[in-house]
Every structure is written in C-alpha cells, then in structure tokens.
Motif scaffolding. Structure first.
Motif, short mmCIF file in Angstrom:
data_model
loop_
_atom_site.label_atom_id
_atom_site.label_comp_id
_atom_site.label_asym_id
_atom_site.label_seq_id
_atom_site.Cartn_x
_atom_site.Cartn_y
_atom_site.Cartn_z
N GLY A 60 0.79 -1.16 0.03
CA GLY A 60 0.09 0.06 0.06
C GLY A 60 0.90 0.92 -0.01
N VAL A 61 2.08 1.39 -0.40
CA VAL A 61 3.05 2.30 -0.40
C VAL A 61 3.57 2.40 -1.91
CG1 VAL A 61 4.92 3.71 0.76
CG2 VAL A 61 3.23 2.37 2.07
N LEU A 62 3.57 3.54 -2.51
CA LEU A 62 4.29 3.88 -3.62
C LEU A 62 5.62 4.22 -3.43
CD1 LEU A 62 4.30 4.46 -6.68
CD2 LEU A 62 3.67 6.55 -6.25
N THR A 63 6.70 3.93 -3.89
CA THR A 63 8.09 4.31 -3.58
C THR A 63 8.71 4.78 -4.75
OG1 THR A 63 8.42 2.79 -1.74
CG2 THR A 63 10.40 3.88 -2.59
N ILE A 64 9.15 5.95 -4.77
CA ILE A 64 9.95 6.80 -5.98
C ILE A 64 11.36 6.72 -5.40
CG2 ILE A 64 10.22 8.54 -7.54
CD1 ILE A 64 7.18 9.10 -7.14
N ARG A 65 12.14 6.14 -6.15
CA ARG A 65 13.80 6.27 -5.72
C ARG A 65 14.54 6.35 -6.75
NH1 ARG A 65 13.13 0.88 -4.04
NH2 ARG A 65 12.60 1.39 -1.97
N GLY A 66 15.70 7.00 -6.78
CA GLY A 66 16.73 7.15 -7.66
C GLY A 66 18.12 7.88 -7.29
N GLU A 67 18.76 8.24 -8.07
CA GLU A 67 19.85 9.03 -7.78
C GLU A 67 20.09 9.85 -9.16
OE1 GLU A 67 24.48 8.21 -6.52
OE2 GLU A 67 23.57 6.59 -6.87
N LYS A 68 20.40 10.99 -8.71
CA LYS A 68 20.94 12.40 -9.63
C LYS A 68 22.44 12.41 -9.48
CE LYS A 68 20.00 16.69 -11.32
NZ LYS A 68 19.11 17.79 -11.21
N LYS A 69 23.34 12.09 -10.51
CA LYS A 69 24.72 12.30 -10.33
C LYS A 69 25.14 13.73 -10.52
CE LYS A 69 25.31 7.42 -11.42
NZ LYS A 69 25.05 6.91 -10.17
N ALA A 70 26.25 14.07 -9.94
CA ALA A 70 26.87 15.48 -10.37
C ALA A 70 27.29 15.66 -11.71
CB ALA A 70 27.76 15.83 -9.26
N GLU A 71 27.08 16.69 -12.26
CA GLU A 71 27.38 16.94 -13.79
C GLU A 71 28.76 17.92 -13.83
OE1 GLU A 71 24.24 19.15 -15.33
OE2 GLU A 71 22.99 17.51 -15.08
N ARG A 72 29.57 17.81 -12.59
CA ARG A 72 30.76 18.46 -12.74
C ARG A 72 31.75 18.17 -13.15
NH1 ARG A 72 34.49 19.67 -7.54
NH2 ARG A 72 35.64 21.38 -8.43
N ASN A 73 32.50 18.96 -13.89
CA ASN A 73 33.69 18.55 -14.61
C ASN A 73 34.76 19.56 -14.31
OD1 ASN A 73 32.38 16.45 -16.18
ND2 ASN A 73 31.74 17.84 -17.64
N GLY A 74 36.09 19.10 -14.09
CA GLY A 74 37.14 19.96 -13.76
C GLY A 74 37.34 20.05 -12.54
N GLU A 75 38.33 21.07 -12.13
CA GLU A 75 38.63 20.97 -10.77
C GLU A 75 38.68 22.46 -10.48
OE1 GLU A 75 42.37 19.28 -9.84
OE2 GLU A 75 42.22 17.54 -11.07
N GLY A 76 38.81 22.90 -9.00
CA GLY A 76 39.02 24.21 -8.74
C GLY A 76 37.88 24.50 -7.83
N LYS A 77 37.36 25.81 -7.68
CA LYS A 77 36.43 26.29 -6.63
C LYS A 77 35.20 25.84 -7.34
CE LYS A 77 39.21 29.69 -4.36
NZ LYS A 77 39.26 30.99 -3.88
N TYR A 78 34.14 25.61 -6.66
CA TYR A 78 32.94 25.08 -6.97
C TYR A 78 31.80 25.43 -5.90
CZ TYR A 78 29.50 21.84 -8.93
OH TYR A 78 28.30 21.41 -9.53
N PHE A 79 30.54 25.87 -6.35
CA PHE A 79 29.55 26.20 -5.58
C PHE A 79 28.16 25.56 -6.31
CE2 PHE A 79 26.07 28.83 -4.68
CZ PHE A 79 25.79 28.67 -3.24
N THR A 80 27.29 24.98 -5.68
CA THR A 80 26.21 24.53 -6.11
C THR A 80 24.97 24.86 -5.35
OG1 THR A 80 24.98 22.97 -7.75
CG2 THR A 80 26.42 22.08 -5.90
N GLU A 81 23.89 24.96 -5.73
CA GLU A 81 22.50 24.88 -4.87
C GLU A 81 21.63 23.75 -5.56
OE1 GLU A 81 20.72 28.84 -4.98
OE2 GLU A 81 21.99 29.64 -3.44
N ARG A 82 22.21 22.96 -6.49
CA ARG A 82 21.44 22.05 -7.35
C ARG A 82 21.38 20.84 -6.26
NH1 ARG A 82 23.24 21.65 -13.20
NH2 ARG A 82 21.47 20.14 -13.11
N TYR A 83 20.59 19.86 -6.24
CA TYR A 83 20.47 18.71 -5.40
C TYR A 83 21.07 17.63 -6.46
CZ TYR A 83 19.04 14.94 -2.74
OH TYR A 83 19.01 13.81 -1.87
N TYR A 84 22.16 16.87 -5.43
CA TYR A 84 22.76 15.66 -6.18
C TYR A 84 22.73 14.43 -5.07
CZ TYR A 84 24.43 18.89 -9.78
OH TYR A 84 24.35 19.61 -10.85
N GLY A 85 22.43 13.39 -5.68
CA GLY A 85 22.50 12.15 -4.79
C GLY A 85 21.34 11.45 -4.80
N ALA A 86 21.42 10.50 -3.91
CA ALA A 86 20.18 9.32 -3.81
C ALA A 86 18.92 10.01 -2.97
CB ALA A 86 20.69 7.90 -3.07
#
Length: 132
Positions: A60-86
């Motif tokens: 009786g429970v609908l479960t939606i699951r997944g994972e959004k992988k980061a799209e970051r390429n390269g090195e250096g300083k980085y800031f994001t407000e986007r959500y990544y992860g399971a």
C-alpha cells in the motif's frame, strides 16, 4: 554574550536556511491529483531520465527512488545549490487498483497514474470502537 547567541542561532527558522533544508529533505517535489476515478502523482526530476528512477508499490505504499549524479567537470572552486545524490519518496495509497498503475516520464516529470478501486484494499480490517 547576547551577540554570540544571536550569531549562532541566526539561521534557524529564517528564510536563508529554509530553501536548503527544504530541498535536502523533501526532494523530489511531488504533486498529487485525486478525483473520483484516478489518483495521479507527479514528481519533478530535472536532469534525469527514466533509467535513473525506480517506481515500486508494496504494502500500500508507492516508492519513488533514484539517484541524480553530479555533472561537475574539472577542478577548482565550486559552488552549487542544485541537489545531487540518492533520494526516496514514499506515498501511502488507499483505495486504488495497484495492479493497474501506469508510469510515464516526460521533460523531467515522472507521472504515476492509479485508477481508483470500488472496494477497500484487501488486508485492511476496520476495528469498531466501543464506549465504556
């Protein structure tokens, strides 16, 4: 001393922390539409495809699951407000035909449609309440 406490507790309950906390603990955002014949659940999953998401119904429970992988390429300083992860969202279902559920994915939106049932879900027993 008062200034120290003000600095420590400044973000609690303010709008500056609310979007960060909200995005982290209730992602993806869902929308439910319930009418006489159908329950429809939509989830916003930008940047994802149907291969990144799993939809299940159990007990009786609908479960939606997944994972959004980061799209970051390269090195250096980085800031994001986007959500990544399971992620995982669970939505209790009542009086729907679970075996007739259908799901579609279009433009980053997952839509799950469940036809309504005329009879209550099996395994549910109503318990009478008696006065003493």
């Amino acid at each position: 001393m008062n200034r120290l406490f003000d600095d420590v507790f400044r973000g609690f309950g303010s709008t500056s922390l609310s979007p960060l906390m909200e995005g982290r603990f209730s992602w993806p955002k869902v929308e439910l539409s319930d009418d006489e014949k159908m329950l429809t659940i939509s989830a916003e999953l930008p940047g994802m495809t149907e291969k990144d998401v799993q939809v299940e119904i159990a007990n009786g429970v609908l479960t939606i699951r997944g994972e959004k992988k980061a799209e970051r390429n390269g090195e250096g300083k980085y800031f994001t407000e986007r959500y990544y992860g399971a992620f995982e969202r669970q939505i209790p279902l009542d009086n729907v035909q679970e075996d007739k559920a259908e799901a579609s994915f279009n433009n980053g939106v997952l839509t799950v449609s469940l036809p309504k049932s005329d009879k209550p879900r099996e395994g549910v027993k109503r318990i009478a309440i008696h006065t003493q």
